[in-house]
Motif scaffolding. Structure first.
Motif, PDB file in Angstrom:
ATOM      1  N   GLN A 102       4.808 -23.005  -0.540  1.00  0.00           N
ATOM      2  CA  GLN A 102       4.404 -23.321   0.837  1.00  0.00           C
ATOM      3  C   GLN A 102       4.797 -24.754   1.187  1.00  0.00           C
ATOM      4  O   GLN A 102       5.323 -25.022   2.264  1.00  0.00           O
ATOM      5  CB  GLN A 102       2.892 -23.104   0.982  1.00  0.00           C
ATOM      6  CG  GLN A 102       2.376 -23.215   2.389  1.00  0.00           C
ATOM      7  CD  GLN A 102       1.916 -24.619   2.774  1.00  0.00           C
ATOM      8  OE1 GLN A 102       1.618 -25.452   1.924  1.00  0.00           O
ATOM      9  NE2 GLN A 102       1.889 -24.873   4.059  1.00  0.00           N
ATOM     10  N   LYS A 103       4.570 -25.663   0.258  1.00  0.00           N
ATOM     11  CA  LYS A 103       4.899 -27.072   0.478  1.00  0.00           C
ATOM     12  C   LYS A 103       6.420 -27.259   0.607  1.00  0.00           C
ATOM     13  O   LYS A 103       6.893 -27.985   1.489  1.00  0.00           O
ATOM     14  CB  LYS A 103       4.354 -27.894  -0.697  1.00  0.00           C
ATOM     15  CG  LYS A 103       4.467 -29.381  -0.526  1.00  0.00           C
ATOM     16  CD  LYS A 103       3.833 -30.104  -1.720  1.00  0.00           C
ATOM     17  CE  LYS A 103       4.122 -31.592  -1.644  1.00  0.00           C
ATOM     18  NZ  LYS A 103       3.700 -32.299  -2.849  1.00  0.00           N
ATOM     19  N   ALA A 104       7.188 -26.593  -0.251  1.00  0.00           N
ATOM     20  CA  ALA A 104       8.656 -26.693  -0.209  1.00  0.00           C
ATOM     21  C   ALA A 104       9.203 -26.112   1.095  1.00  0.00           C
ATOM     22  O   ALA A 104      10.101 -26.696   1.718  1.00  0.00           O
ATOM     23  CB  ALA A 104       9.272 -25.981  -1.415  1.00  0.00           C
ATOM     24  N   LEU A 105       8.657 -24.969   1.528  1.00  0.00           N
ATOM     25  CA  LEU A 105       9.097 -24.343   2.775  1.00  0.00           C
ATOM     26  C   LEU A 105       8.765 -25.246   3.965  1.00  0.00           C
ATOM     27  O   LEU A 105       9.601 -25.460   4.844  1.00  0.00           O
ATOM     28  CB  LEU A 105       8.458 -22.965   2.954  1.00  0.00           C
ATOM     29  CG  LEU A 105       8.817 -22.224   4.239  1.00  0.00           C
ATOM     30  CD1 LEU A 105      10.311 -21.952   4.330  1.00  0.00           C
ATOM     31  CD2 LEU A 105       8.041 -20.921   4.341  1.00  0.00           C
ATOM     32  N   LYS A 106       7.558 -25.781   3.981  1.00  0.00           N
ATOM     33  CA  LYS A 106       7.141 -26.666   5.072  1.00  0.00           C
ATOM     34  C   LYS A 106       8.076 -27.873   5.171  1.00  0.00           C
ATOM     35  O   LYS A 106       8.488 -28.264   6.268  1.00  0.00           O
ATOM     36  CB  LYS A 106       5.699 -27.122   4.844  1.00  0.00           C
ATOM     37  CG  LYS A 106       5.145 -27.966   5.963  1.00  0.00           C
ATOM     38  CD  LYS A 106       3.693 -28.328   5.697  1.00  0.00           C
ATOM     39  CE  LYS A 106       3.139 -29.129   6.857  1.00  0.00           C
ATOM     40  NZ  LYS A 106       1.727 -29.473   6.635  1.00  0.00           N
ATOM     41  N   LYS A 107       8.446 -28.436   4.033  1.00  0.00           N
ATOM     42  CA  LYS A 107       9.320 -29.612   4.013  1.00  0.00           C
ATOM     43  C   LYS A 107      10.700 -29.257   4.580  1.00  0.00           C
ATOM     44  O   LYS A 107      11.229 -29.978   5.422  1.00  0.00           O
ATOM     45  CB  LYS A 107       9.454 -30.157   2.596  1.00  0.00           C
ATOM     46  CG  LYS A 107      10.406 -31.324   2.487  1.00  0.00           C
ATOM     47  CD  LYS A 107       9.817 -32.468   1.707  1.00  0.00           C
ATOM     48  CE  LYS A 107      10.743 -33.634   1.545  1.00  0.00           C
ATOM     49  NZ  LYS A 107      10.954 -34.409   2.746  1.00  0.00           N
ATOM     50  N   LEU A 143       2.927 -18.749   7.462  1.00  0.00           N
ATOM     51  CA  LEU A 143       4.005 -18.437   8.415  1.00  0.00           C
ATOM     52  C   LEU A 143       3.514 -18.413   9.862  1.00  0.00           C
ATOM     53  O   LEU A 143       4.274 -18.721  10.776  1.00  0.00           O
ATOM     54  CB  LEU A 143       4.682 -17.118   8.044  1.00  0.00           C
ATOM     55  CG  LEU A 143       5.450 -17.142   6.713  1.00  0.00           C
ATOM     56  CD1 LEU A 143       6.028 -15.761   6.410  1.00  0.00           C
ATOM     57  CD2 LEU A 143       6.548 -18.196   6.717  1.00  0.00           C
ATOM     58  N   SER A 144       2.237 -18.080  10.072  1.00  0.00           N
ATOM     59  CA  SER A 144       1.710 -18.057  11.447  1.00  0.00           C
ATOM     60  C   SER A 144       1.600 -19.472  12.033  1.00  0.00           C
ATOM     61  O   SER A 144       1.420 -19.625  13.231  1.00  0.00           O
ATOM     62  CB  SER A 144       0.349 -17.362  11.478  1.00  0.00           C
ATOM     63  OG  SER A 144      -0.574 -18.093  10.673  1.00  0.00           O
ATOM     64  N   ASN A 145       1.753 -20.495  11.196  1.00  0.00           N
ATOM     65  CA  ASN A 145       1.725 -21.886  11.674  1.00  0.00           C
ATOM     66  C   ASN A 145       3.046 -22.310  12.316  1.00  0.00           C
ATOM     67  O   ASN A 145       3.181 -23.463  12.708  1.00  0.00           O
ATOM     68  CB  ASN A 145       1.417 -22.852  10.518  1.00  0.00           C
ATOM     69  CG  ASN A 145       0.046 -22.615   9.934  1.00  0.00           C
ATOM     70  OD1 ASN A 145      -0.854 -22.101  10.599  1.00  0.00           O
ATOM     71  ND2 ASN A 145      -0.119 -22.964   8.677  1.00  0.00           N
ATOM     72  N   TYR A 146       4.001 -21.394  12.386  1.00  0.00           N
ATOM     73  CA  TYR A 146       5.317 -21.704  12.953  1.00  0.00           C
ATOM     74  C   TYR A 146       5.587 -20.808  14.162  1.00  0.00           C
ATOM     75  O   TYR A 146       6.494 -19.976  14.140  1.00  0.00           O
ATOM     76  CB  TYR A 146       6.421 -21.515  11.897  1.00  0.00           C
ATOM     77  CG  TYR A 146       6.213 -22.358  10.665  1.00  0.00           C
ATOM     78  CD1 TYR A 146       6.516 -23.717  10.681  1.00  0.00           C
ATOM     79  CD2 TYR A 146       5.702 -21.806   9.494  1.00  0.00           C
ATOM     80  CE1 TYR A 146       6.314 -24.511   9.554  1.00  0.00           C
ATOM     81  CE2 TYR A 146       5.502 -22.595   8.363  1.00  0.00           C
ATOM     82  CZ  TYR A 146       5.820 -23.935   8.398  1.00  0.00           C
ATOM     83  OH  TYR A 146       5.616 -24.712   7.294  1.00  0.00           O
ATOM     84  N   PRO A 147       4.817 -20.983  15.260  1.00  0.00           N
ATOM     85  CA  PRO A 147       4.969 -20.089  16.412  1.00  0.00           C
ATOM     86  C   PRO A 147       6.337 -20.210  17.091  1.00  0.00           C
ATOM     87  O   PRO A 147       6.800 -19.262  17.723  1.00  0.00           O
ATOM     88  CB  PRO A 147       3.840 -20.510  17.353  1.00  0.00           C
ATOM     89  CG  PRO A 147       3.508 -21.903  16.952  1.00  0.00           C
ATOM     90  CD  PRO A 147       3.815 -22.009  15.487  1.00  0.00           C
ATOM     91  N   HIS A 148       6.997 -21.357  16.945  1.00  0.00           N
ATOM     92  CA  HIS A 148       8.308 -21.579  17.571  1.00  0.00           C
ATOM     93  C   HIS A 148       9.435 -20.906  16.787  1.00  0.00           C
ATOM     94  O   HIS A 148      10.545 -20.785  17.278  1.00  0.00           O
ATOM     95  CB  HIS A 148       8.593 -23.083  17.645  1.00  0.00           C
ATOM     96  CG  HIS A 148       8.767 -23.699  16.286  1.00  0.00           C
ATOM     97  ND1 HIS A 148       7.683 -23.978  15.478  1.00  0.00           N
ATOM     98  CD2 HIS A 148       9.872 -24.045  15.597  1.00  0.00           C
ATOM     99  CE1 HIS A 148       8.132 -24.492  14.335  1.00  0.00           C
ATOM    100  NE2 HIS A 148       9.445 -24.546  14.374  1.00  0.00           N
TER     101      HIS A 148
END
Length: 178
Positions: A102-107, A143-148
């Motif tokens: 999750q951290k790697a994807l977010k970065k 993934l729901s934290n990326y609405p755009h």
């Protein structure tokens, strides 16, 4: 006088970046897509592997499999220039690594160059006992934290070849919608 025949030309391959933590199955997936062969013994990817394949008669993808060890992750951003889609692979049989994934994807998603680039999350190793569901993985990765973001998640097994063609057909569709 000859009638004109329209031949639909194949476009140049779209660049797809395949990322994820080490041991997620990225090299096994790429080998399976390119050769149809099962790769039993892989060693950690230092740098990258790359190959192109046809999704259909008019669509080709060039997939860059980028090493996922912790020491390689700062270099991920150097592979994003011509990226048309990001494929992020996780090992669904290893829930203990989901916070790290999750951290790697977010970065990587914080990179400006990926602003309008679609994301495909591949939940690999679904054939393993105790594998997480795509819903559990979606929740763990936030993934729901990326609405755009236009994203999809699919279960697969790189080792058994399950879900790979479908996933990359979806990737090609996501690219076309872009």
């Amino acid at each position: 006088f000859f009638p004109r025949i329209q031949v639909k030309k194949k476009k140049p391959p779209s660049q797809v970046i395949l990322m994820g933590l080490d041991s997620a199955g990225k090299t096994t997936l790429l080998t399976r897509l390119l050769t149809g062969q099962v790769m039993m013994d892989t060693s950690p990817t230092v740098g990258f592997n790359v190959g192109s394949f046809d999704v259909d008669k008019r669509t080709s993808l060039t997939v860059w499999d980028v090493g996922g060890q912790k020491s390689m992750r700062p270099n991920w951003r150097f592979y994003l220039d011509e990226c048309k889609a990001l494929v992020f692979m996780v090992d669904s049989s290893d829930p203990s690594r989901m916070p790290e994934a999750q951290k790697a994807l977010k970065k990587v998603l914080s990179e400006e160059r990926l602003r309008d680039i679609p994301l495909m999350v591949l939940a690999n190793k679904v054939d393993q006992p105790g594998a997480m569901t795509v819903q559990e993985i979606s929740n763990q990765l936030g993934l729901s934290n990326y609405p755009h973001l236009r994203w999809e998640i699919q279960a697969c097994s790189a080792l058994k070849g399950i879900g790979l063609r479908q996933a990359f057909t979806s990737v090609a569709k996501l690219i076309k919608k872009n």
